[in-house]
Design a protein around this motif. Structure first.
Motif, short mmCIF file in Angstrom:
data_model
loop_
_atom_site.label_atom_id
_atom_site.label_comp_id
_atom_site.label_asym_id
_atom_site.label_seq_id
_atom_site.Cartn_x
_atom_site.Cartn_y
_atom_site.Cartn_z
N PRO A 4 0.84 -1.20 0.00
CA PRO A 4 0.00 0.00 0.00
C PRO A 4 0.88 1.25 0.00
N VAL A 5 0.30 2.36 -0.45
CA VAL A 5 1.04 3.62 -0.56
C VAL A 5 0.37 4.67 0.32
N VAL A 6 1.19 5.33 1.15
CA VAL A 6 0.72 6.41 2.02
C VAL A 6 1.40 7.70 1.56
N SER A 44 10.02 6.00 0.37
CA SER A 44 10.71 5.03 1.20
C SER A 44 9.71 3.95 1.62
N SER A 45 10.26 2.90 2.22
CA SER A 45 9.41 1.84 2.76
C SER A 45 9.36 1.98 4.27
N ALA A 46 8.25 1.55 4.85
CA ALA A 46 8.08 1.59 6.30
C ALA A 46 7.26 0.37 6.71
N GLU A 47 7.16 0.17 8.02
CA GLU A 47 6.42 -0.99 8.53
C GLU A 47 5.72 -0.62 9.83
N PHE A 53 4.58 -0.88 3.92
CA PHE A 53 3.95 0.04 2.98
C PHE A 53 4.99 1.01 2.44
N ASN A 54 4.69 1.61 1.30
CA ASN A 54 5.52 2.68 0.76
C ASN A 54 4.97 4.02 1.25
#
Length: 436
Positions: A4-6, A44-47, A53-54
């Motif tokens: 998913p993208v935020v 960037s990517s995060a969790e 999610f991106n």
């Protein structure tokens, strides 16, 4: 599975970059107390809660004549178009401004889930200042402090709750999924058509005519493939500040769903910085990679031309020294027959698994050839190695102290593993762990 993208959205100087860095856990964005300092989207990517999610850090949106504001607004609109969830940041110390209301108008049109966060609420006494923000119409405003990390957990809980259900097509394990990435007008759509042998994708000389990602199942010589054609670089009716930057998010989504990534270069235009940036995403994602030089028919050649072009690629793409290079022409289909065998090889190596006993023989021979380094009188000891994953092949090496495994020696071990087992077309990962 595509993440998913935020998108983090808001007017300038509300603390978006600080919050982005908090969520990502690294100082990636420029943080400066000057409105409009973040001029480019940062990805960037995060969790959170075991969900990856991106995340996009946009420049602020503001209505006015100040430098870069129109460009920043366009960047944010692109991010909004691409996002699954929007994190709308406001400034609790300043209250609701006219610019906040303009941002809200843009977000209403997006029809995307919006989580409203009121930043710079640094202590409990300031919480009463958030109630005015209900008037923006996005439900409960979350009080947070980006600089202190307060309240971000509640915000991320809300963000994750809005992620779409996983409905992306999944394919059988024997299907090779590959995508094509590259700058606008390198010939990705033409190459898809050439592979398929039919006009399945709109082809145009205008950069960015492909607007939607398309999965195309395809079978050749009994091997099943899915071509994930990355969406193009523009959306109808939109004028963006940089079609190349817009391509990155679409490329990321396609990369995440692929086994093999074709990095497509334009032989006529040569190698650009954007080519390296886009290829870097595929490398960091651990995907198998084949470098494709398209429009080779348009180059005047002699017996040295291909070798010289290949050397340029190796010089510019040092981090892709494992990737094979294919020269072809989608237009004339010359040398097109060389592409699928390279894709097959890269995919096979990407999923290759090595027996622990054979792997350890190679590692011990490497140590005998080049003894382990020392640091302050302490020598690295390698006890055992084993492969723990594929796609990409990942190896854990048990040692006395992981800090003693210097990058140069790790690179030496990687080269010995490649010499022994090939792994052409795929990155490999080496993880050092202390033996307990």
């Amino acid at each position: 599975m595509a993440k998913p993208v935020v998108a983090i959205v808001g007017r300038p100087n509300v603390g978006k970059s600080t919050i982005f860095n908090r969520i990502v856990g690294e100082r990636i964005s420029i943080v400066e107390d000057v409105p409009g300092v973040t001029r480019d989207r940062i990805y960037s990517s995060a969790e959170w809660l075991n969900t990856e999610f991106n995340i996009i850090d946009t420049g602020g949106i503001e209505i006015g004549d100040e430098p870069f504001l129109e460009q920043i607004r366009q960047q944010a609109e692109i991010a909004i178009d691409e996002a699954d969830v929007i994190l709308f940041i406001t400034n609790g110390r300043e209250g609701i401004t006219a610019a906040d209301e303009e941002v809200a108008k843009i977000l209403y049109k997006s029809n995307k889930p919006v989580v409203l966060a009121v930043n710079k609420i640094d202590n409990p006494e300031m919480r009463e200042q958030i109630f005015d923000f209900y008037s923006l119409g996005f439900g409960e405003p979350y009080p947070i402090s980006g600089s202190h990390g307060i309240g971000l957990g509640d915000v991320l809980d809300a963000v994750v709750s809005h992620f779409p259900k996983k409905d992306v097509k999944e394919y059988e394990d024997d299907v090779i999924k590959f995508c094509l990435i590259g700058r606008p007008n390198v010939g990705k759509s033409s190459l898809v058509n050439a592979i398929l042998g039919e006009e399945r994708v709109i082809v145009s000389d205008i950069a960015g005519t492909t607007r939607d990602a398309v999965d195309t199942p395809y079978t050749y010589n009994g091997q099943k493939y899915v071509i994930i054609d990355t969406a193009g670089m523009r959306k109808k009716g939109k004028i963006y500040e940089s079609t190349e930057k817009y391509s990155v998010l679409r490329a990321l989504r396609a990369i995440e769903r692929s086994d093999v990534v074709l990095v497509v270069l334009n032989a006529e235009e040569g190698i650009r910085e954007q080519d390296k940036r886009i290829a870097g995403y595929a490398h960091e994602a651990g995907r198998a990679i084949v470098i494709v030089v398209n429009k080779w028919d348009a180059i005047e050649k002699d017996e040295k031309t291909m070798r010289q072009f290949e050397q340029k690629i190796r010089d510019h793409f040092l981090f892709l020294d494992y990737a094979p290079i294919v020269f072809l022409s989608a237009k004339t289909k010359k040398r097109l027959h060389t592409l699928l065998p390279m894709i097959n090889m890269a995919s096979e190596n990407h999923a290759l698994r090595i027996q622990s006993s054979v792997l350890n023989d190679v590692i011990m021979d490497a140590v005998a050839m080049n003894p382990t380094p020392t640091d302050n009188g302490r020598r690295l000891k390698i006890f055992y190695a084993t492969q723990v994953a594929v796609k990409p092949p990942t190896f854990v090496i048990f040692v006395n102290d992981p800090e003693l495994l210097h990058f140069s020696y790790e690179r030496f071990l990687e080269n010995r593993i490649r010499d022994a087992f090939g792994f052409e077309g795929t990155p490999i990962k080496i993880i050092a762990r202390a033996r307990k």
